[in-house]
Structures are given as structure tokens and as C-alpha cells.
Motif scaffolding. Structure first.
Motif, PDB file in Angstrom:
ATOM      1  N   THR A 119       0.816  -1.212   0.000  1.00 47.56           N
ATOM      2  CA  THR A 119       0.000   0.000   0.000  1.00 47.56           C
ATOM      3  C   THR A 119       0.850   1.262   0.000  1.00 47.56           C
ATOM      4  O   THR A 119       0.350   2.330   0.261  1.00 47.56           O
ATOM      5  N   SER A 120       2.149   1.139  -0.245  1.00 49.05           N
ATOM      6  CA  SER A 120       3.003   2.311  -0.249  1.00 49.05           C
ATOM      7  C   SER A 120       2.560   3.269  -1.352  1.00 49.05           C
ATOM      8  O   SER A 120       2.069   2.843  -2.390  1.00 49.05           O
ATOM      9  N   PRO A 121       2.727   4.576  -1.114  1.00 45.15           N
ATOM     10  CA  PRO A 121       2.296   5.561  -2.114  1.00 45.15           C
ATOM     11  C   PRO A 121       3.003   5.338  -3.441  1.00 45.15           C
ATOM     12  O   PRO A 121       4.170   4.982  -3.487  1.00 45.15           O
ATOM     13  N   SER A 122       2.293   5.532  -4.499  1.00 44.44           N
ATOM     14  CA  SER A 122       2.827   5.331  -5.842  1.00 44.44           C
ATOM     15  C   SER A 122       2.266   6.409  -6.747  1.00 44.44           C
ATOM     16  O   SER A 122       1.118   6.809  -6.592  1.00 44.44           O
ATOM     17  N   PRO A 123       3.061   6.888  -7.690  1.00 48.46           N
ATOM     18  CA  PRO A 123       2.506   7.874  -8.622  1.00 48.46           C
ATOM     19  C   PRO A 123       1.399   7.282  -9.486  1.00 48.46           C
ATOM     20  O   PRO A 123       0.639   7.996 -10.109  1.00 48.46           O
ATOM     21  N   TYR A 124       1.282   5.951  -9.537  1.00 45.24           N
ATOM     22  CA  TYR A 124       0.273   5.293 -10.346  1.00 45.24           C
ATOM     23  C   TYR A 124      -0.992   4.979  -9.558  1.00 45.24           C
ATOM     24  O   TYR A 124      -1.982   4.563 -10.116  1.00 45.24           O
ATOM     25  N   GLN A 125      -0.947   5.138  -8.239  1.00 48.29           N
ATOM     26  CA  GLN A 125      -2.081   4.764  -7.414  1.00 48.29           C
ATOM     27  C   GLN A 125      -3.234   5.738  -7.621  1.00 48.29           C
ATOM     28  O   GLN A 125      -3.032   6.935  -7.773  1.00 48.29           O
ATOM     29  N   ILE A 126      -4.441   5.222  -7.655  1.00 46.71           N
ATOM     30  CA  ILE A 126      -5.613   6.083  -7.799  1.00 46.71           C
ATOM     31  C   ILE A 126      -6.517   5.886  -6.596  1.00 46.71           C
ATOM     32  O   ILE A 126      -6.437   4.887  -5.899  1.00 46.71           O
ATOM     33  N   VAL A 127      -7.349   6.847  -6.339  1.00 47.06           N
ATOM     34  CA  VAL A 127      -8.294   6.732  -5.247  1.00 47.06           C
ATOM     35  C   VAL A 127      -9.730   6.720  -5.749  1.00 47.06           C
ATOM     36  O   VAL A 127     -10.629   6.351  -5.036  1.00 47.06           O
ATOM     37  N   LYS A 128      -9.945   7.121  -6.985  1.00 47.25           N
ATOM     38  CA  LYS A 128     -11.291   7.161  -7.550  1.00 47.25           C
ATOM     39  C   LYS A 128     -11.744   5.762  -7.955  1.00 47.25           C
ATOM     40  O   LYS A 128     -11.006   5.012  -8.573  1.00 47.25           O
ATOM     41  N   VAL A 129     -12.955   5.422  -7.596  1.00 44.15           N
ATOM     42  CA  VAL A 129     -13.532   4.144  -7.983  1.00 44.15           C
ATOM     43  C   VAL A 129     -14.169   4.301  -9.366  1.00 44.15           C
ATOM     44  O   VAL A 129     -14.816   5.303  -9.650  1.00 44.15           O
ATOM     45  N   ILE A 130     -13.990   3.326 -10.220  1.00 43.48           N
ATOM     46  CA  ILE A 130     -14.548   3.375 -11.570  1.00 43.48           C
ATOM     47  C   ILE A 130     -15.963   2.828 -11.526  1.00 43.48           C
ATOM     48  O   ILE A 130     -16.206   1.764 -10.959  1.00 43.48           O
ATOM     49  N   ASP A 131     -16.891   3.561 -12.131  1.00 41.51           N
ATOM     50  CA  ASP A 131     -18.314   3.219 -12.049  1.00 41.51           C
ATOM     51  C   ASP A 131     -18.794   2.293 -13.154  1.00 41.51           C
ATOM     52  O   ASP A 131     -19.982   2.155 -13.339  1.00 41.51           O
ATOM     53  N   GLU A 132     -17.913   1.681 -13.886  1.00 34.48           N
ATOM     54  CA  GLU A 132     -18.333   0.745 -14.929  1.00 34.48           C
ATOM     55  C   GLU A 132     -17.711  -0.614 -14.645  1.00 34.48           C
ATOM     56  O   GLU A 132     -16.697  -0.710 -13.962  1.00 34.48           O
ATOM     57  N   PRO A 133     -18.320  -1.672 -15.153  1.00 31.88           N
ATOM     58  CA  PRO A 133     -17.737  -3.006 -14.933  1.00 31.88           C
ATOM     59  C   PRO A 133     -16.363  -3.101 -15.583  1.00 31.88           C
ATOM     60  O   PRO A 133     -16.106  -2.451 -16.590  1.00 31.88           O
ATOM     61  N   PRO A 134     -15.475  -3.893 -15.009  1.00 29.75           N
ATOM     62  CA  PRO A 134     -14.152  -4.044 -15.616  1.00 29.75           C
ATOM     63  C   PRO A 134     -14.242  -4.726 -16.974  1.00 29.75           C
ATOM     64  O   PRO A 134     -15.180  -5.469 -17.251  1.00 29.75           O
ATOM     65  N   HIS A 135     -13.261  -4.472 -17.811  1.00 30.16           N
ATOM     66  CA  HIS A 135     -13.235  -5.066 -19.141  1.00 30.16           C
ATOM     67  C   HIS A 135     -12.621  -6.456 -19.126  1.00 30.16           C
ATOM     68  O   HIS A 135     -12.864  -7.250 -20.024  1.00 30.16           O
ATOM     69  N   LEU A 136     -11.809  -6.754 -18.106  1.00 27.49           N
ATOM     70  CA  LEU A 136     -11.219  -8.075 -17.947  1.00 27.49           C
ATOM     71  C   LEU A 136     -11.157  -8.380 -16.457  1.00 27.49           C
ATOM     72  O   LEU A 136     -10.634  -7.578 -15.683  1.00 27.49           O
ATOM     73  N   THR A 137     -11.720  -9.519 -16.067  1.00 26.88           N
ATOM     74  CA  THR A 137     -11.705  -9.943 -14.670  1.00 26.88           C
ATOM     75  C   THR A 137     -11.157 -11.360 -14.596  1.00 26.88           C
ATOM     76  O   THR A 137     -11.709 -12.276 -15.206  1.00 26.88           O
ATOM     77  N   ILE A 138     -10.069 -11.509 -13.852  1.00 22.48           N
ATOM     78  CA  ILE A 138      -9.468 -12.824 -13.618  1.00 22.48           C
ATOM     79  C   ILE A 138      -9.332 -12.965 -12.112  1.00 22.48           C
ATOM     80  O   ILE A 138      -8.438 -12.357 -11.511  1.00 22.48           O
ATOM     81  N   GLY A 139     -10.242 -13.726 -11.508  1.00 26.55           N
ATOM     82  CA  GLY A 139     -10.243 -13.856 -10.050  1.00 26.55           C
ATOM     83  C   GLY A 139     -10.400 -12.482  -9.419  1.00 26.55           C
ATOM     84  O   GLY A 139     -11.275 -11.708  -9.802  1.00 26.55           O
ATOM     85  N   PRO A 140      -9.505 -12.119  -8.487  1.00 28.22           N
ATOM     86  CA  PRO A 140      -9.604 -10.810  -7.837  1.00 28.22           C
ATOM     87  C   PRO A 140      -8.936  -9.680  -8.624  1.00 28.22           C
ATOM     88  O   PRO A 140      -8.850  -8.555  -8.149  1.00 28.22           O
ATOM     89  N   LEU A 141      -8.485  -9.970  -9.835  1.00 32.38           N
ATOM     90  CA  LEU A 141      -7.859  -8.969 -10.697  1.00 32.38           C
ATOM     91  C   LEU A 141      -8.901  -8.378 -11.632  1.00 32.38           C
ATOM     92  O   LEU A 141      -9.609  -9.105 -12.327  1.00 32.38           O
ATOM     93  N   MET A 142      -8.992  -7.052 -11.647  1.00 32.28           N
ATOM     94  CA  MET A 142      -9.909  -6.355 -12.557  1.00 32.28           C
ATOM     95  C   MET A 142      -9.122  -5.321 -13.342  1.00 32.28           C
ATOM     96  O   MET A 142      -8.317  -4.591 -12.760  1.00 32.28           O
ATOM     97  N   ILE A 143      -9.375  -5.278 -14.650  1.00 33.06           N
ATOM     98  CA  ILE A 143      -8.672  -4.340 -15.522  1.00 33.06           C
ATOM     99  C   ILE A 143      -9.689  -3.572 -16.358  1.00 33.06           C
ATOM    100  O   ILE A 143     -10.576  -4.168 -16.960  1.00 33.06           O
ATOM    101  N   TRP A 144      -9.525  -2.261 -16.371  1.00 31.46           N
ATOM    102  CA  TRP A 144     -10.311  -1.377 -17.222  1.00 31.46           C
ATOM    103  C   TRP A 144      -9.368  -0.775 -18.250  1.00 31.46           C
ATOM    104  O   TRP A 144      -8.268  -0.342 -17.916  1.00 31.46           O
TER     105      TRP A 144
END
Length: 178
Positions: free
Chosen positions: A5-30
């Protein structure tokens, strides 16, 4: 703070309001858009702006940036098809971005062992069925329909299409993000 959970320039805090385009187990990709659509180098034109979310234990990590590549997703799709057709018994997807490494091994006829490894060292092991495999193939076809693999023969600045993915499989992408 743990390394996951260390800070990263790539980390986001906004939740995406659409379903992911690819879901593999607990991995979601938009997939949002091409990172460099008008650049002359066709390799760079394959990079896609994406958001990746993975839950490891109690922690959920989000990464966003040009972390997906349509040429690598195309290779992953081909590997999954070979796994589906029982030409291979293992699929390993190691993207150049090294955000999440995916390893899928056929355990039984319709069962697969999936290992997801986050670049910060977290790991999730889960199972998948043949129907999950078909779903991943459909989701990748949909992504590649909208963002097909670019080659040195691909024209710059023209609309893209893929002859390998039917129109009805295109993901419903938020047009405001494109």
C-alpha cells in the motif's frame, strides 16, 4: 504502511463506475484509451491507458497508467485459446509493465489453478473453470476489437477495427474517458 500500500505515482483513489473489461479472479482491468494514438512508432501505439485493481488478502491495490499493451493482450488471448483447445496446459502472461503477472495451469479437464503476482510481492492463488476461461477469451476479444494490435502497416489517425473479433463483443467503454 506495508509495501503493497506504499504511495505510488500510479495509485488512484477514484472508484470506476463501470464493470471491468477483464476480470481474472480478484484482478480487474479497465482499458480507457490508447496512450499514444498519433505517434509514429507502432510499438508505442500499442500501449493502452488502463486501471488495474487487485485484492490481495485485506488489501486492494489500484494502478493506473499506460500499463497494458494491445500486442501483449493479443498474445495472451492466443495463449488462452491454445489452453482452451488443449494444445497447451499452461498460460503465463508477463506484461512489460510488470504490474500483475498471471499464471494459469490446467489442473483437471475443466479446472485451472490461477496464480496472480503483484509487482510489489503480493500473491493470490485461486481456481477457475472452463467457463471462466471462455469469459476471459471473450473479454480480451472485446478489448482487442476496440484497441487492436498495431503493426508497422497500421495507418495513423484512422479508426481501428479487428477482423478477428465480432462487433457484438465490443466492450461498453465510457466515451468520456476516450
Amino acid at each position: 504502511m506495508s509495501p503493497l500500500t506504499s504511495p505510488s505515482p500510479y495509485q488512484i483513489v477514484k472508484v470506476i463506475d463501470e464493470p471491468p473489461h477483464l476480470t481474472i479472479g480478484p484482478l480487474m482491468i479497465w482499458i480507457h484509451r490508447r496512450a499514444y494514438p498519433f505517434i509514429d512508432d507502432w510499438c508505442d501505439r500499442n500501449w493502452l491507458m488502463s486501471t488495474c485493481s487487485i485484492r490481495i488478502g485485506e488489501e486492494t491495490m489500484y494502478l493506473t497508467g499506460s500499463d497494458a499493451a494491445s500486442d501483449e493482450l493479443s498474445e495472451f488471448l492466443s495463449s488462452l485459446r491454445r489452453l482452451r483447445d488443449q494444445q497447451d496446459s499452461r498460460v503465463t502472461y508477463y506484461p512489460s509493465s510488470q504490474a500483475v503477472l498471471i499464471d494459469v495451469v490446467q489442473a483437471e479437464d475443466d479446472c485451472f489453478a490461477v496464480c496472480l503476482r503483484h509487482r510489489n510481492g503480493g500473491r493470490v492463488d485461486c481456481e477457475a473453470t472452463r467457463s471462466d476461461l471462455h469469459q476471459w477469451i471473450s473479454e480480451l476479444q472485446a478489448i482487442l476489437h476496440v484497441f487492436p494490435r498495431m503493426t508497422n502497416q497500421s495507418p495513423i489517425g484512422q479508426s481501428y477495427g479487428s477482423p478477428t473479433a465480432p462487433d457484438h463483443l465490443a466492450p461498453e467503454l465510457d466515451q468520456n474517458m476516450l
